[in-house]
Every structure is written in C-alpha cells, then in structure tokens.
Design an enzyme around this catalytic site. Structure first.
Site, PDB file in Angstrom:
ATOM      1  N   ASP A   1       0.850  -1.176   0.000  1.00 33.55           N
ATOM      2  CA  ASP A   1       0.000   0.000   0.000  1.00 33.55           C
ATOM      3  C   ASP A   1       0.897   1.240   0.000  1.00 33.55           C
ATOM      4  O   ASP A   1       2.088   1.153   0.319  1.00 33.55           O
ATOM      5  CB  ASP A   1      -0.905  -0.026   1.239  1.00 33.55           C
ATOM      6  CG  ASP A   1      -1.958   1.057   1.220  1.00 33.55           C
ATOM      7  OD1 ASP A   1      -2.230   1.596   0.126  1.00 33.55           O
ATOM      8  OD2 ASP A   1      -2.500   1.374   2.288  1.00 33.55           O
TER       9      ASP A   1
ATOM     10  N   ASP B   1      -4.119  -3.276   5.616  1.00 32.21           N
ATOM     11  CA  ASP B   1      -4.556  -2.816   6.932  1.00 32.21           C
ATOM     12  C   ASP B   1      -6.067  -2.902   7.126  1.00 32.21           C
ATOM     13  O   ASP B   1      -6.551  -2.962   8.233  1.00 32.21           O
ATOM     14  CB  ASP B   1      -4.096  -1.376   7.191  1.00 32.21           C
ATOM     15  CG  ASP B   1      -4.521  -0.419   6.088  1.00 32.21           C
ATOM     16  OD1 ASP B   1      -5.360  -0.815   5.251  1.00 32.21           O
ATOM     17  OD2 ASP B   1      -4.011   0.716   6.055  1.00 32.21           O
TER      18      ASP B   1
ATOM     19  N   ASP C   1      -8.640  -6.020   2.807  1.00 37.24           N
ATOM     20  CA  ASP C   1      -7.351  -6.629   2.453  1.00 37.24           C
ATOM     21  C   ASP C   1      -7.252  -8.084   2.906  1.00 37.24           C
ATOM     22  O   ASP C   1      -6.320  -8.789   2.511  1.00 37.24           O
ATOM     23  CB  ASP C   1      -6.195  -5.841   3.087  1.00 37.24           C
ATOM     24  CG  ASP C   1      -6.077  -4.442   2.531  1.00 37.24           C
ATOM     25  OD1 ASP C   1      -6.299  -4.270   1.323  1.00 37.24           O
ATOM     26  OD2 ASP C   1      -5.764  -3.516   3.297  1.00 37.24           O
TER      27      ASP C   1
END
Length: 916
Positions: free
Chosen positions: A319, A633, A637
C-alpha cells in the site's frame, strides 16, 4: 445460552461501571477460548525421538547390545537422551518466545464504560459490556445489536456463507435457531465489513458460538511447516541411503571374510555416521533466533512458516499511504469548479497557515464558493481536532489522518467544526466503503435536509449535475467537466491525493441499502470542488526500495488513490521507471487473465482496485512463479493477505481482521521494516544451508572413511561411540554458533531463494565435493600411514578420531561464507564460534587424556608432537576450500567485467555528446 443478568440490567449509553466489569470478569472469567495446553516437559522430551534419524541411532544401539557391547550401546542411549534434553530445552524456549510475541498483537475491543468509550484488551470484555464496532473491527464476543448504522458483517468464518449480512436492532421476537438467520445478533469470530453499531454482550469465551465450535475441534493437529516437511523428506532419504549402505557393507564384509561380530559393530558405526544428529536442534534454534531478530526490528511473526518463506519473497505488493508515506496528511490545495486554485499553507495538524490564491490573496470571509466547500469537509467527517490543553501544546487528534487534515484546512479558512456540527446535526450516514469509494452524511438544516458526499473525485463529479459559482448552483457544461478532469490529472500528477466534494440540497439519506440511497442522489449533486492532500514519503523508504531492487525483489504499489498520484509517488521513490505503467481497477477488469499475466512485468502501480482485484493480482503474480508478500490494513485486504505467501498487517493502522489473517505484523507500519524482515528471512535460510553443509560434510566424510577402510582391508578407524562424539559434541559446540553467524551481512545483495529450492542445492554439492574428499583423505591416509609405521591400532584409531575432529573445526571456518576467504573473515566477529571451537578442544582433550574416559571412548593419550602433526594435516580441508573460493571469486569478477562491458555504450555514441 445467555448468562442471567448479563445484559438486561445494563444502560446502553453508560455501559458497565469499572467496578461491575471487574466483578463480572471474576464471575465469568476472561473472554478467551480455552487454548490447547502447551506440551509439558515429558511430552516435549518424547517428541525429540519422533524422527527417522533417531530410529537409525536406536538401531545402532540395538546392534551393539545384540553382540554384547553393552557399554557402547549404553553410551549411544545416553547420547540420545542428552540430545533429546537439549532439544526439549530449545523448543520450550522457542514456544515461550512465540507466545510472548503473540501477546504484542493481541486483539483489542472498544467498549462503553461509565458513559465513555474506551479501548481494552479483548480478554477483558465481559457479559453486559456494550461493544462499539465499526468497519474493520473483529467482533470479540456474542452480543445483541442495540444500534446499527448500515452495519454489515461477514459471518463466513462461522456460517460458511460468503455474502455479508445486514444487521439491525435486536428484538425479543427474534428467536432464530439457525445461526445464519440472526439479524439482531453479533457473533465472536466474525468481522464488520461496513457501517458501525453497538451491541450488548451476552456471551464470552467458551460460551460463545465460536467457543462451542472450538470445543469440538480441540483435538485438531496443526500441520507441519514446509521446512519441517523438507527436513522429514531429507531424513527419509538418509534412512534409505543408510539401509542401502548397510547392505553394501555387509556384502563387502562377507566377501572379504570379516567375522560377523566385527561386521555388526561396523554396521552400527555406519548407522551412527549417517545421522546428522545436531540438525533438529539447529533448526529449532535457527527459527527461534530468526523470530527474535525480526521482532527486534519491528516485525512480529504470527506463524513460524513465515520465517522460512520470507527468504524467498520475490515481489512485495505494498500500500502507499502510511507504509511508503508518513500518513501525515496535509491539505495543500483547493480547486473550485470556477477554475480558481487556492494554496493551503502550513503543515501538520496545527491549523497554522493561510488559504490564498496564486497572487497571495486570501479569499474574503464568507466567500460564497470557498465557505460551502470548507463547511462540507467538516460535516462529512468523523475526526476530531481539539485545541491544546496548555499553551504551546500540540493539537489533539482522533480519527483518520485524511479527515484530520480536512478539519485542519477548514480551521485555517476560519470554519468552526463545533459550531457547524451543532448547526447542522447529522441524522444519517453511509460510512466510507473502499468499494464505493465515498462517504455520505445526511444533515438537518434551517432550509431543510441535505446530504454531503466526500468521494474519489470522479465519483463526486459523476453524481453532480451542477456546480457552485458565485454562490449560485449552475449547470455544468461538458467543457467545465473536462476542466475538472484536467485539474484532477494535474493534481494527481504532482503526487497529491485528490478528493471530490459534492452537496445535495433538499435530499435525505433514506433507509435501506446504501446503493439505493446513492442511486436516488445520482444527478442531483452540486459539485463544490477538489481537495488535494500531500503525504510525504518516509525518509528511509527510498533506500529500502533501492536495496530491494539490488536484491532482485520487485515492488508493486497497490493504492486506492488516483493512478496518476500513485505513479508519481512510485517514480519519485524508485518503484517505477519511466517505462512502467499504472492501471486502475476498470482497466484491470478489462484484461483477461492471460493478458494480465503477460503485462505484469511492466505494471508497477495498481490504482482504485477493489478487494477481489487485489486477490486477482496476488494470484496472477503467484501463477508466474513469484513468492508474494502483501501488505494490508483494512478488512478489504483480508482475502489477499490470506492468499499471499506472506501476508503483512499494519500494527498501527491495521484492523483486527487484517492482523488475524496475516502471517506477520509490523509494529511501525513502515515499508523499511518489511525489507528488514525479508533480510532476516534470507539470513535464516542462508544459516540453515550453512549448517546443513557443515553437518552433511561431517556425516558424509565419516561414511567414506569407514567404507573405504573396509574396502582396503584396514581395521575400522572409528568406533561407533567416537562417531557419536564427533557428531554430537565436536559438531554440536560449533553448529549453534554457526546458526548465529551473520556471515557477510549482504543478504539483500543476493537474489531471492526459489520457493522449491532443495536444502542441499547444486552449489552446496560442489562444495561438498571439495570438503568431503579432503576430510576423508586427511583422516584415512594418516590412519593408513600410521598403521604401516607400526603404531598400535588403538593409538592409530585415537589419531584418526582426533584428525576427524580437527578437520571439522577447520571446516566450520570454511562454512561461514561460500566465497569470502576464511582467513579474511573476522573470526572474532562471532565470539560464539570461537568459544565453541575452544570448548570443543577442551572436551576432546578430556576424552583423550582422562583415564576414566579412555575405556569408554576407546582412546589412548597422544603425545604433543602427534597433536601438532594432526593439526597440520587436518588443515588440508581449509586449503582445499580456500582454493575453490579463489577460483569462484575470479569467475565472479570475470562475469562482472563482461556484464559491465555489455552495459557500456558504444564509443561512437559517446563522442558527439562529449564534443558538444
């Protein structure tokens, strides 16, 4: 069944008092499932014998006992017991370390106590507690829903149903016996995918539904890690090889007329020589050490298999926000539909700075275009930004960094969040959802209801038919829409994160599905403008990415931002080159699996992707042979984290769901920590290969010495107990220090280890082809020469025993590096190795010179002159390996020189630029 009095007498707005919570914790016990008791000392001790290698040694002891050599049989058994005791101690330490690390990432829960919301450890939740849950939260207890705002829960872990379930307030009429048909109940073990809500707990720990299931599955056996399976396979290969060798020795002995008694003892010696007894203990120590080193660098390992896999990671899907960047959002610019662009000064969360145009002029107070935008980013916002409690203190923040930055910008423009929220109270909301890419809030005002939407800029633009100009809503022309799209591209290309803001006057968020509410808003919005935020990269990330590229590990950015923003950041950090591409979720959907697989190597940024698309990216990378580490997070995900070879959850920003499925959690949410963990994983793998090389060279040399001696008609040069001594004591005091050796400390200068790489690869076999003959030649030749010189057999055997031990000490120095000279490596850099070799010398001297041990180990005292000669001859293994390393270094230098020449541009191309 609900405990009596657990929920009926609780005020849902105040919750329990702290005193009542403590009393209930004593009454009902901690909110934790009964864990499988860790194996006791006896169980751990017996577990050390569950290995085919140990069975070989037991066979050797049985053979010795059968022919009346009870002392030798007894020594083998004592050695086995000692080895099991040492292994038990190391395994117990490793289990304690893993348990301590798991506590660092234990789930948390938000509860209402005494009228205030607070976060506590999930084990402290008691019946009667009021849980506050939101998207991404793991539900830690069973509870009845008191309040639900677009609350969606994934109950697949409990019911097997993959679709999310909408939750509503519990009613007494709800008596569903079917687990999947309880809309008013939250269950432990599930997680919130969208919305928020509150529930009063009626069951904790074993009393929950998941507790009942856990009780039924308590006997489930945990599968072996890949490394354990590979070592088991190696053990089976050794057993087969030992059986074949025993038959060969037997046939050869019978052909030469050797007495059966001697043949049995020789077979026992061969069995002992085949077993690398120190391997199980070395692996246990190695993995425990890897876990500890990773935790010291901020990476908490939840599953031991991740230690092995980290060394093979070839692609990191990461990310952007908070991992590559600081997650310290600051609004840098505002873009109004009229074409005005405003700069926002200052940084951080203190509202210090000005909002001004390109000429440095601040907008007038109550500007009819600016004020509605600032008011909207306050109202569609869940964060808090409160003044410092004392002069000079820091502003206090609570909430998402993006929303805090919006409040900061609003305050810089003179807006008062407290006044606006009182003036326009929120009456409904659609919480932010990564799939919808928006958040909407419904408000009540003096002129009627209205809705504010904060979204990805293209979403806000699509919902709007008008724009604000001079305070008046005017229809948006195609040219004006195109101007907004150009502004989005321009801002995103400057690595700014862009949000679009729209308002819907006279509209309300009605009940039911969020999609239906949004559909009713479509085309009724007034576009207020764009808000561009900057999030500076972490200073250490650029170096970490450069190290990954050097190590052959590719970085792929997966971001929710606009693809131009992601690509700009990726190029600035060195993730993407000028030739690399960025694609968004829509472009990804348009690709077939074959096309995606073909183009993966040129795509460095995936933007605006949905959860299913993240999973598809991971699976595509794995399909082409990559070993993938995936960071995440959010609850969205979780599928990709679970599917990745190494799922990496964020310790600070990560949801409980993400942490629960990930194999590793990083405590500082920093990309550099992931790289450090990969480096440690590679160090673990290289240490394992180093130890295997050392142990196999010992066992192989012993086999060759015994077999060749038999073939030449020489008396056995080594007794079974002497071989055990070398394998367990001589090697044992060096094996663990070799595990702790850091080697060349350039793990990220090498390519990743393939997932299916054998424990003993071609390079190791090449080194064994040098080491084993050198050790065998030193030991056997010296033994044969000494017998020919008339030295008594007991004396010659003691010299052969000592020669083999000294060869192993030299070889320990060889095994530290595959190319660096042992003479140049800092020996004192590993004091454990130096101490191990010194201790080995002392113990070996005791076996030779202590009379009580002479009979046990079939040794006699040696004069000092013999010891010096043995030291010189044994060094052959060191010089042979030094010669091989010298050749390897020269080949590497020549290969590097050829690559440099191939990369150098032709001279003709360089001359014109030089002349210019």
């Amino acid at each position: 069944m609900e405990p009596r009095g657990s929920a009926e007498d609780v005020d849902p707005d105040r919750g329990l008092s702290e005193d009542e919570a403590r009393a209930r914790l004593l009454r009902y016990g901690p909110n934790a499932l009964p864990e499988k008791r860790p194996p006791g000392v006896v169980q751990l001790f017996l577990r050390q014998f569950r290995s085919p290698l140990i069975y070989l040694l037991l066979g050797a002891a049985a053979l010795a006992f059968a022919v009346g050599e009870r002392r030798d049989a007894g020594i083998i058994v004592v050695v086995l017991l000692s080895n099991a005791a040492f292994g038990m101690i190391q395994e117990r330490r490793a289990e304690r370390s893993m348990a301590a690390l798991k506590e660092l990432v234990a789930p948390r829960a938000r509860v209402v106590r005494g009228g205030f919301e607070r976060e506590i450890d999930s084990t402290e939740v008691v019946p009667g507690d009021v849980l506050a849950v939101a998207a991404g939260d793991a539900i830690v207890a069973d509870g009845r829903v008191l309040r639900a705002e677009a609350l969606q829960v994934n109950e697949s872990a409990l019911t097997g149903e993959s679709t999310t379930v909408s939750k509503a307030r519990w009613t007494p009429a709800e008596r569903a016996d079917v687990l999947a048909e309880r809309p008013g109940v939250l269950h432990a073990g599930t997680h919130v995918t969208a919305g928020r809500g509150r529930a009063v707990v009626f069951a904790t720990g074993p009393a929950t539904e998941v507790g009942h299931i856990a009780a039924m599955t308590a006997g489930t056996k945990e599968p072996k890690t890949p490394l354990e399976a590979r070592i088991d396979r190696l053990g089976r290969v050794i057993v087969v090889a030992a059986a074949v060798l025993a038959v060969a020795v037997l046939l050869l002995g019978l052909a030469r007329g050797v007495p059966v008694y001697e043949m049995v003892m020789l077979a026992a010696s061969q069995l002992c020589s085949m077993v690398p007894e120190g391997l199980p203990v070395a692996v246990t120590v190695l993995l425990a050490l890897g876990v500890r080193r990773m935790s010291q660098r901020g990476a908490i390992i939840r599953r031991l298999s991740a230690v092995e896999t980290l060394g093979s990671v070839s692609t990191i899907c990461t990310d952007k926000t908070g991992t590559l960047t600081k997650n310290e959002m600051t609004v840098a610019a505002l873009f109004l539909p009229s074409g005005r662009r405003l700069r926002v000064g200052g940084s951080g969360y203190a509202p210090e700075g000005k909002i001004e145009d390109e000429a440095g002029r601040a907008p007038a107070a109550g500007d009819p275009d600016v004020s509605p935008l600032l008011e909207a980013i306050v109202l569609c916002n869940d964060a808090r930004l409160e003044p410092p409690q004392e002069p000079g203190g820091r502003w206090r923040t609570l909430g998402d960094p993006t929303e805090i930055a919006l409040l900061t910008a609003a305050r810089k423009g003179g807006a008062s969040p407290e006044r606006l929220r009182d003036l326009y109270p929120r009456v409904a909301e659609i919480p932010f959802d990564p799939k919808r890419k928006l958040m909407a809030t419904g408000h009540r005002g003096a002129d009627g209801p209205f809705v504010v939407v904060k979204a990805a800029p293209e979403i806000a633009l699509a919902l709007s038919a008008r724009h604000l100009q001079g305070g008046r809503p005017l229809p948006m022309t195609a040219r004006e829409r195109e101007a907004v799209r150009d502004a989005i591209q321009r801002l995103a290309g400057q690595a700014l994160r862009v949000l679009g803001i729209a308002v819907f006057r006279g509209r309300a968020l009605e009940g039911g599905e969020p999609a239906a509410s949004l559909e009713r808003l479509l085309g009724h919005g007034i576009f207020l403008g764009l808000v561009a935020q900057t999030d500076p990269p972490r200073p250490e990330v650029r170096d970490a990415i450069a190290r990954c590229r050097e190590a052959g590990t590719r970085i792929v950015m997966i971001t929710g931002d606009h693809h131009a923003t992601g690509l700009a950041v990726a190029r600035a950090l060195g993730i993407a080159s000028t030739q690399d591409l960025a694609i968004d979720g829509a472009e990804l959907d348009a690709m077939s699996d074959a096309e995606l697989l073909r183009r993966l190597s040129e795509i460095s940024v995936f933007a605006r992707v949905e959860p299913a698309q993240k999973l598809r990216i991971v699976e595509a990378l794995q399909a082409r042979g990559d070993v993938v580490a995936m960071t995440g997070d959010g609850v969205n995900d979780a599928p990709s984290l679970a599917r990745a070879d190494v799922g990496v959850a964020m310790g600070l920003a990560g949801t409980e769901v993400a942490k629960s499925v990930a194999k590793m959690t990083i405590t500082d949410d920093n990309f550099a920590t992931i790289v450090a963990a990969i480096e440690e994983g590679r160090a673990v793998h290289r240490s394992l290969k180093r130890v295997l090389l050392y142990l196999v060279s010992t066992s192989g040399s012993e086999v060759l010495v015994l077999f060749i001696a038999l073939a030449l008609g020489l008396p056995p040069p080594l007794a079974a107990v002497q071989i055990l001594w070398v394998n367990l004591v001589t090697d044992g005091v060096v094996t663990v220090p070799l595990v702790m050796d850091r080697g060349s400390r350039r793990e990220m200068g090498r390519t990743p280890t393939p997932r299916d790489a054998p424990l003993v690869d071609r390079a190791s076999l090449g080194r064994l082809a040098v080491m084993m003959p050198a050790i065998t030649l030193s030991t056997l030749a010296y033994y044969a020469v000494r017998l020919r010189m008339g030295v008594p057999p007991a004396h010659a055997r003691t010299e052969a025993f000592t020669m083999l031990a000294v060869c192993q000490w030299y070889n320990a120095l060889n095994c530290r590096s595959s190319t660096a000279s042992a003479l140049r490596l800092d020996v004192l850099g590993n004091p454990w190795l130096v101490g191990g070799i010194v201790l080995g010398n002392v113990l070996h001297a005791a076996v030779i010179f202590v009379p009580a041990l002479n009979d046990v180990f079939h040794t006699v005292p040696l004069p000092l002159s013999d010891a010096l000669a043995i030291g010189v001859v044994a060094s052959l293994v060191l010089w042979a390996e030094e010669l091989r390393k010298l050749v390897a270094r020269r080949r590497r230098r020549r290969a590097s020189a050829r690559e440099a020449l191939e990369r150098r541009p032709p001279e003709g191309d360089a001359l014109p630029s030089a002349s210019r």
